[in-house]
Design a protein around this motif. Structure first.
Motif, PDB file in Angstrom:
ATOM      1  N   PRO A  22      41.715  42.992  27.028  1.00 28.56           N
ATOM      2  CA  PRO A  22      41.997  42.919  28.464  1.00 28.56           C
ATOM      3  C   PRO A  22      41.626  43.477  29.562  1.00 28.56           C
ATOM      4  O   PRO A  22      40.980  44.364  29.445  1.00 28.56           O
ATOM      5  N   CYS A  23      41.293  42.891  30.728  1.00 33.59           N
ATOM      6  CA  CYS A  23      40.757  43.213  31.780  1.00 33.59           C
ATOM      7  C   CYS A  23      41.656  43.743  32.976  1.00 33.59           C
ATOM      8  O   CYS A  23      42.546  42.878  33.108  1.00 33.59           O
ATOM      9  N   ARG A  24      41.411  44.631  33.943  1.00 35.13           N
ATOM     10  CA  ARG A  24      42.063  44.890  35.021  1.00 35.13           C
ATOM     11  C   ARG A  24      40.867  45.203  36.011  1.00 35.13           C
ATOM     12  O   ARG A  24      39.960  45.796  36.052  1.00 35.13           O
ATOM     13  N   GLY A  72      33.087  38.210  33.398  1.00 37.09           N
ATOM     14  CA  GLY A  72      32.490  38.152  35.009  1.00 37.09           C
ATOM     15  C   GLY A  72      33.657  37.678  36.027  1.00 37.09           C
ATOM     16  O   GLY A  72      33.343  37.510  37.330  1.00 37.09           O
ATOM     17  N   ALA A  73      34.796  37.180  35.572  1.00 32.87           N
ATOM     18  CA  ALA A  73      35.724  36.615  36.436  1.00 32.87           C
ATOM     19  C   ALA A  73      36.124  37.721  37.543  1.00 32.87           C
ATOM     20  O   ALA A  73      36.378  38.964  37.154  1.00 32.87           O
ATOM     21  N   ASP A  74      36.254  37.303  38.795  1.00 31.98           N
ATOM     22  CA  ASP A  74      36.788  38.262  39.786  1.00 31.98           C
ATOM     23  C   ASP A  74      38.115  38.174  39.974  1.00 31.98           C
ATOM     24  O   ASP A  74      38.949  37.518  39.556  1.00 31.98           O
ATOM     25  N   ALA A  85      44.510  33.527  40.630  1.00 29.58           N
ATOM     26  CA  ALA A  85      44.692  32.296  40.467  1.00 29.58           C
ATOM     27  C   ALA A  85      44.957  31.504  39.181  1.00 29.58           C
ATOM     28  O   ALA A  85      46.169  30.727  38.959  1.00 29.58           O
ATOM     29  N   ARG A  86      44.114  32.010  38.031  1.00 26.43           N
ATOM     30  CA  ARG A  86      44.622  31.708  36.686  1.00 26.43           C
ATOM     31  C   ARG A  86      46.234  32.090  36.491  1.00 26.43           C
ATOM     32  O   ARG A  86      46.705  31.525  35.979  1.00 26.43           O
ATOM     33  N   ASN A  87      46.497  33.438  36.564  1.00 32.00           N
ATOM     34  CA  ASN A  87      47.853  33.867  36.387  1.00 32.00           C
ATOM     35  C   ASN A  87      48.759  33.220  36.862  1.00 32.00           C
ATOM     36  O   ASN A  87      49.772  32.911  36.404  1.00 32.00           O
TER      37      ASN A  87
HETATM   38 FE1  SF4 Z   1      38.772  37.737  28.850  1.00 32.22          FE
HETATM   39 FE2  SF4 Z   1      37.643  37.394  31.147  1.00 32.22          FE
HETATM   40 FE3  SF4 Z   1      40.114  37.656  31.253  1.00 32.22          FE
HETATM   41 FE4  SF4 Z   1      38.813  39.762  30.559  1.00 32.22          FE
HETATM   42  S1  SF4 Z   1      38.849  38.653  32.555  1.00 32.22           S
HETATM   43  S2  SF4 Z   1      40.487  39.157  29.435  1.00 32.22           S
HETATM   44  S3  SF4 Z   1      36.871  38.839  29.650  1.00 32.22           S
HETATM   45  S4  SF4 Z   1      38.988  35.953  30.238  1.00 32.22           S
END
Ligand code: SF4
Ligand code: BF8
Length: 625
Positions: free
Chosen positions: A59-61, A72-74, A80-82
């Motif tokens: 997971p990313c923050r 690379g998602a900002d 928007a995805r959430n």
């Molecule tokens: Fe996976 Fe990208 Fe979401 Fe990180 S930001 S959890 S790499 S989809």
């Protein structure tokens, strides 16, 4: 370290709630408020919407310091995805509920059940006509079969648009078409939302948001509308009637059975079974004077609207109802049922009974409720409640108040009938300025907000300004307890509403049903727009959810905005981590769909915002103030 609990005075505006919270603390029973205290402060990243768990590279923050996820998602993309998935969750809840009604209709059509039947043949035929099915001279069951097939198909991907778009003004549909926002199939839009938000798909935040709106529209004009309309066909079109609300509807001398959740399919049968002479006789044998079926949340609203059952409470009253110590059984279907109810029930003699395979609760008594065996199963359930009466500990019973009166049952059909057969008198009252506009106040309680403080305040402020209020969902009980759902409430309204509602003998705040029934409000707006030959966004109307908490409420808010209805939220969704998404929600959508969200925690200010909007819309329509 455990924190000090918040003072009870700050948790709710209601005496019945406060009395039960006190009892809970005295008896050592944990409630939602205690758990919120332990969960606060919440994770800042989650609050902003800037966490992503969509793959295991994360997971990313993300933050200013660390602005990109591993892929690379900002922040814009992640927020928007959430939000898109959040809305899809809500649309799925409402719509899967709608599908369950189609399955009951199927069981009727296939002759698999005699426990359910088509109660409203006229409504069935009217709906069939609206979705292009021939009715003239055809047997009811043939029409019903075609309606069933048509609605099942609305969930798939073979159609260009869901059937009830036939109700939408053409200008609005053209707008949606230009934006690629026409909802094609309910399941399709939800599945596509999940697809788009997989790693490496839709990485353009505004584009994701447009699809979120499309998904929400598939809920409002698809799944929810089907749910409402088929519930009317099977269980009856609501008509105005009186009932009662608050914890005082629980009766010390009766077997009390609470129905909770959303879908009337189970609870209608429970109510019918509770009238069974054998079960009543057994209840009397055990010392009770009768069997009392009372409602919680939206299942409660469904039965209140059609059958006039008393309403024990809304979302934050569900644990507290059990704490009266006088509830023999709580029977649930699905959605908004706190898992904690199993534990609270376990502190008393209360039987917790779940009825849906898709909503099972560890520790519950389970019934796999089916249309074929509905009445038999409902009798067994009521019998469990009756037998539990013998185990009640009278020393722990505390029913803290007397119930208040409420008026319910305002379907569009009932309103049209009350107006003499058409919406013209309503249009005239709006044109004359007696009713300056209308706002739907919908949605939930949220333990972060003093229970019902905002729901009630906003309704009171709006009616003072001659703005008619329609309530659904958990706002119903709030408005009812505040005395706003009775004809006498016109005393709290402005002069115009006082005149119109007084003449009709109706309250200035109308109970329009459950959350799924917000589809009734959409239909009303579309009918008014069609009558005036304008778009929905031209109407002097608005929507609000002051104390919302759920994914479903977000879907409702978004389909309202996408339908052209200016929509207030008492607190923001978890989107503030993206300027792009936030700006789109609170301003950018105006150019696209003719309406936006606005966020305001002060209800006097929120009412003023609606007032301004309504003034502007009236002026544009050439109506005087
Ligand atoms: Fe996976 Fe990208 Fe979401 Fe990180 S930001 S959890 S790499 S989809
Ligand atoms: O669908 S208002 S707390 S019960 S989500 Fe839930 Fe909110 Fe109540 Fe009904 Ni709606």
């Amino acid at each position: 370290m455990a924190k000090e609990p918040r003072p009870i005075e700050e948790l709710s505006i209601w005496d019945d709630a406060k009395a039960m919270l006190k009892k809970a603390r005295a008896e050592g029973i944990q409630t939602v408020h205690d758990r919120l205290d332990r969960q606060t402060p919440h994770c800042k990243f989650c609050e902003l919407g800037t966490t992503c768990r969509n793959c295991t590279m994360g997971p990313c923050r993300v933050s200013e310091k660390n602005p990109l996820g591993v892929c690379g998602a900002d922040a814009d993309v992640i927020v928007a995805r959430n939000f898109g998935r959040f809305v899809a969750g809500g649309a799925a809840g409402h719509s899967d509920h709608g599908r369950d009604l189609i399955e009951v209709l199927e069981a009727i059509v296939e002759g698999e059940t005699s426990d359910y039947k088509i109660t409203e043949e006229n409504k069935l035929r009217a709906i069939a006509g609206e979705v292009g099915i021939k009715t003239d001279g055809r047997p009811t069951m043939d029409v019903a079969r075609d309606v069933m097939e048509c609605f099942f198909a609305d969930f798939g991907s073979r159609k260009k648009e869901v059937s009830f778009l036939s109700r939408v003004p053409k200008v609005r549909k053209d707008k949606w078409a230009g934006l690629k926002m026409i909802p094609r199939g309910v399941d399709r839009e939800i599945a596509e939302m999940m697809h788009r938000t997989h790693m490496g798909c839709d990485n353009d935040a505004p584009n994701t948001m447009i699809h979120a709106a499309r998904t929400a529209l598939a809920d409002g004009w698809g799944g929810s509308m089907i749910g409402t309309e088929l519930s009317d066909v099977i269980f009856g079109v609501p008509t105005p009637k009186m009932s009662t609300a608050n914890l005082g509807v629980i009766k010390a001398d009766k077997v009390n059975l609470l129905v909770h959740g959303h879908n009337p399919v189970v609870s209608e049968m429970i109510l019918a079974a509770a009238r069974d002479p054998e079960l009543l006789a057994r209840a009397k044998e055990l010392g009770a004077t009768g069997i009392n079926v009372a409602g919680l949340c939206c299942t409660g609203n469904e039965l209140l609207m059609r059958q006039g059952i008393p309403m024990a409470g809304n979302h934050l009253m569900t644990e507290l109802a059990i704490i009266t110590g006088a509830v023999e059984a709580i029977v649930v279907d699905y959605q908004c049922i706190m898992p904690s109810l199993v534990q609270v029930s376990g502190c008393y003699h209360t039987k917790f009974i779940d009825t849906a395979n898709k909503a099972r609760f560890s520790g519950a008594i389970h019934f796999d409720f089916q249309p074929k065996t509905a009445m038999k199963q409902a009798r067994e359930i009521v019998s469990i409640a009756v037998e539990a009466f013998a185990q009640r500990d009278a020393g722990r019973v505390d029913i803290p108040c007397e119930p208040v009166e409420i008026m319910t049952g305002f379907s569009n059909e009932a309103v049209t009938a009350a107006l003499g057969g058409s919406l013209d008198p309503l249009v005239q009252a709006i044109a004359a300025g007696d009713i300056r506009g209308a706002v739907g106040i919908v949605g939930c309680n949220n333990p972060k907000i003093k229970q019902d403080s905002l729901n009630v305040k906003l309704a009171e402020e709006l009616i003072k300004k001659d703005i008619l209020v329609l309530v659904t969902g958990c706002v119903t009980t709030a408005a009812g307890k505040a005395g706003l759902l009775v004809p006498d409430a016109i005393e709290k309204a402005g002069p115009g509403l006082k005149k119109v509602c007084g003449a009709l003998g109706i309250p200035p705040v109308l109970h329009y049903g459950s959350c799924v029934d917000n589809a009734r409000i959409l239909q009303l707006c579309a009918a008014l727009a069609n009558a005036l030959n304008v778009d929905i966004s031209d109407l002097p109307v608005g929507a609000s959810s002051p104390e919302w908490y759920s994914e479903k409420a977000a879907a409702i808010g978004l389909y309202a905005v996408a339908s052209g209805i200016y929509t207030h939220l008492g607190h923001p969704p978890n989107i503030l981590g993206s300027e792009t998404v936030t700006n789109l929600a609170v301003s950018g959508l105006e150019d696209l769909v003719g309406a936006t969200f606005f966020i305001e925690g002060d209800m006097v200010k929120a009412a003023d915002m609606f007032d301004e909007r309504i003034k502007t819309k009236r002026k544009a329509l050439g109506l005087s103030e």
